[in-house]
Design a protein around this motif. Structure first.
Motif, PDB file in Angstrom:
ATOM      1  N   UNK A 147       0.830  -1.207   0.000  1.00 37.10           N
ATOM      2  CA  UNK A 147       0.000   0.000   0.000  1.00 37.10           C
ATOM      3  C   UNK A 147       0.865   1.258   0.000  1.00 37.10           C
ATOM      4  N   UNK A 148       2.024   1.135  -0.615  1.00 36.25           N
ATOM      5  CA  UNK A 148       2.816   2.321  -0.889  1.00 36.25           C
ATOM      6  C   UNK A 148       3.814   2.724   0.175  1.00 36.25           C
ATOM      7  N   UNK A 149       3.816   2.014   1.313  1.00 30.87           N
ATOM      8  CA  UNK A 149       4.736   2.331   2.408  1.00 30.87           C
ATOM      9  C   UNK A 149       4.781   3.835   2.659  1.00 30.87           C
ATOM     10  N   UNK A 150       5.980   4.381   2.878  1.00 28.71           N
ATOM     11  CA  UNK A 150       6.100   5.790   3.248  1.00 28.71           C
ATOM     12  C   UNK A 150       5.815   6.741   2.089  1.00 28.71           C
ATOM     13  N   UNK A 151       5.902   6.206   0.853  1.00 33.15           N
ATOM     14  CA  UNK A 151       5.676   7.083  -0.307  1.00 33.15           C
ATOM     15  C   UNK A 151       4.216   7.473  -0.491  1.00 33.15           C
ATOM     16  N   UNK A 152       3.339   6.744   0.139  1.00 30.20           N
ATOM     17  CA  UNK A 152       1.928   7.036  -0.042  1.00 30.20           C
ATOM     18  C   UNK A 152       1.302   6.130  -1.089  1.00 30.20           C
ATOM     19  N   UNK A 153      -0.017   6.157  -1.142  1.00 22.61           N
ATOM     20  CA  UNK A 153      -0.751   5.231  -1.995  1.00 22.61           C
ATOM     21  C   UNK A 153      -1.682   6.010  -2.915  1.00 22.61           C
ATOM     22  N   UNK A 154      -1.529   5.777  -4.237  1.00 19.65           N
ATOM     23  CA  UNK A 154      -2.424   6.493  -5.150  1.00 19.65           C
ATOM     24  C   UNK A 154      -3.202   5.559  -6.071  1.00 19.65           C
ATOM     25  N   UNK A 155      -2.767   4.310  -6.161  1.00 22.75           N
ATOM     26  CA  UNK A 155      -3.477   3.383  -7.027  1.00 22.75           C
ATOM     27  C   UNK A 155      -2.600   2.193  -7.352  1.00 22.75           C
ATOM     28  N   UNK A 156      -3.097   1.321  -8.214  1.00 23.16           N
ATOM     29  CA  UNK A 156      -2.353   0.095  -8.483  1.00 23.16           C
ATOM     30  C   UNK A 156      -2.501  -0.303  -9.961  1.00 23.16           C
ATOM     31  N   UNK A 157      -1.404  -0.862 -10.506  1.00 24.67           N
ATOM     32  CA  UNK A 157      -1.453  -1.407 -11.862  1.00 24.67           C
ATOM     33  C   UNK A 157      -1.936  -2.842 -11.790  1.00 24.67           C
TER      34      UNK A 157
END
Lengths: 229, 338
Positions: free
Chosen positions: B147-157
């Motif tokens: 779920x994106x860890x520290x970078x954050x979550x914007x979506x998924x391929x």
């Protein structure tokens, strides 16, 4: 029964009996373990060893709410009423554990029969009552669960002497009219013994004397220690 | 009956206003949405801190759970939701409703797991435990790559062969893929419908026998216990209900900003919500709602004095607490005579 507060041994092997329908008093000085005894019976504290038997049932390890359901109700020391609830709401809290469909009106009539003063205060917040009224409320609240055994912790604490007399009169009246069993813990030994059938004297966690209340008042030792000569 | 009617009217009003929502200036629209989300957060925390008197400092943690659960499901399982309910407005509404429900339930279940052992603690200890819990949630998310860890979550391929990845895979060629970004489901209607439901729920709860038990637990735990009230049970009920709505608010927040990082749910967020409750007045519904509105709008109003913004904001808080320690609409609590 033995009760410890952590490493402190508060109650060191006492054995008390409360006969059905009687008024029993537990007297003793500060720190004798009176309150601890009551709290153990009502399940707020668990004993280190020993048993609490009620109506032939071992209730030692039941939680406080289960014990209230069995018919033991406590009016805690220092009149722990709910200041931010009204008198009526306080009384309703007392009936909290009741499963039967009770009629609030009948119960209130019952309470007012003994403590008519609460009727005038019904909508007032608990915290605005006088000390004596708070004590009446605390006892009434305990009565709302229709207990068979009523535990009263220091009903005279910090209350005007005249009101103390009234409260004790009502307790006796209650006992006579409904047959409810009462266990009182008191520092005001004379008054308590005068109004009860049987008495126990506690000293630093141990039982030293017991006997009929009328006899205890005459007892030299009790007189010296608790009745002021 | 009357309050159910009011709820119904509120929902209809919200629905009608929503028809004109897109005419709003986007800047104001954003602020209004945040107002609604903050009202949900503050009222649900008020249930725990205000009414029941349990000092929780972990509301952002529950919000994070709600947000990440909802966002994760809506992207990883986007094809499933799309095929089940379609992509029309009714379909997405159903999807969103389910997502919010799952988000709330997940937060509620975690609330139960945290609450059962820790609600035996009192005052400061509980504050520390809940604070620690919220930090554990945040740090755990920072370590979760899917779920994106520290970078954050914007979506998924999502690739046609079922592989799901946050980044485009360089060594996969010839396989079709689609990027599912976090859907922006949240709109005016959903936020304020949930706000209305949250207020309705808390209000009804407080007017029931449960509510009186909450106040009794806050007033005097020993007395409440002597009355036969299972104090731990009621504390857990308040805690779990509060956590549920925090989870729902997290879902609403996530599907509005469509990009979340663990930092969105740090300690400061918890404090922000707590300040709303204290400022509004512990245990006062109307006060907490007004405080949530004020404290969301105030930083925006103060943008004019840009660099002094936070100073003015903090100063206002200090002055208010000095002059009205019980909060804007709080009632001075009665102390029992000892």
């Amino acid at each position: 029964m033995y009760v410890n507060y952590g490493a402190i041994k508060a109650i060191r092997g006492i054995n008390i009996q409360v006969k059905e329908g009687s008024i029993v008093t537990l007297i003793g000085a500060n720190g004798a373990g009176k309150t601890t005894t009551l709290r153990t019976i009502s399940g707020l504290i668990k004993p280190a060893s020993g048993k609490v038997i009620y109506c032939n049932e071992d209730i030692t390890n039941l939680s406080a709410d289960k014990i209230v359901q069995r018919g033991i109700s406590q009016s805690p020391e220092g009149r722990l009423i709910f200041s931010n609830l009204t008198v009526l709401e306080n009384l309703e809290m007392g009936a909290y554990t009741r499963k039967d469909k009770y009629k609030l009106k009948d119960d209130l009539e019952f309470i007012f029969h003994f403590f008519p003063r609460l009727k005038e205060r019904l909508k007032q917040y608990g915290g605005t009552l006088s000390g004596g009224e708070q004590q009446m409320l605390a006892i009434s609240r305990a009565l709302m669960s229709k207990p068979k055994l009523l535990l009263l912790d220091e009903p005279s604490l910090g209350i005007a002497p005249l009101l103390v007399k009234t409260i004790f009169e009502q307790i006796v009246k209650l006992n006579r009219e409904t047959g409810i069993t009462v266990l009182i813990v008191e520092q005001n030994a004379y008054l308590a013994l005068q109004n009860s059938n049987y008495g126990y004297v506690l000293e630093t966690g141990e039982l030293i004397i017991e006997g009929d209340a009328k006899e205890l008042i005459q007892n030299e030792e009790v007189k010296k220690a608790y009745l002021g000569g | 009956m009357k309050d159910k009617f009011i709820l119904l009217v509120a929902l209809v009003v919200v629905f009608v206003i929503n028809l004109f929502a897109d005419k709003l200036d986007p800047y104001f629209h954003t602020i209004i949405i945040f107002v609604g989300i903050n009202i949900i957060l503050a009222t649900s925390l008020n249930l725990i801190n205000g009414y029941t008197g349990q000092f929780s400092l972990g509301h952002a943690g529950f919000m994070a759970i709600g947000a990440y659960v909802s966002l994760g499901l809506s992207t990883y399982f986007a094809p499933v939701f799309n095929s089940m309910f379609g992509t029309g407005s009714i379909g997405t509404s159903v999807t969103f409703l389910i997502l919010m429900l799952i988000a709330g339930l997940s937060a509620g279940i975690v609330g139960l797991l945290v609450g059962v052992p820790s609600l035996r603690l009192k005052g400061d200890y509980l504050a520390i435990v809940t604070l620690g819990f919220a930090e554990i949630i945040r740090v755990s998310i920072q370590g979760m790559d899917f779920i994106g860890a520290a970078q954050g979550f914007r979506g998924v391929y999502i690739y046609d062969n079922g592989i799901r990845s946050l980044e485009m895979l360089p060594d996969v060629t010839g396989i079709g893929y689609k990027f599912y970004s976090v859907p922006s489901y949240t709109d005016f209607f959903w936020v304020f419908a949930m706000t209305a439901i949250c207020i309705f729920f808390v209000n009804n709860l407080m007017n029931s026998t449960y509510g009186r038990a909450f106040v009794a637990v806050k007033d005097d735990e020993v007395a409440a216990e002597a009355m036969g009230i299972n104090t731990t049970k009621f504390k857990v009920i308040a805690f779990v209900s509060g956590a549920f709505f925090a989870g729902v608010a997290g879902s609403l927040y996530g599907h509005f900003v469509t990009f979340v990082t663990p930092e969105d749910f740090n300690f400061l967020r918890s404090v922000e919500i707590l300040v709303m409750v204290i400022l509004g007045g512990m245990g006062s519904m109307i006060g907490v709602v007004i405080a949530a509105v004020l404290l969301t709008i105030l930083p925006e109003v103060l943008r004019g004095v840009s660099e002094y913004r936070m100073i003015v904001y903090s100063l206002l808080l200090v002055i208010l607490m000095l002059t009205r320690p019980q909060g804007l609409f709080g009632v001075k609590l009665l102390k029992s005579k000892k």
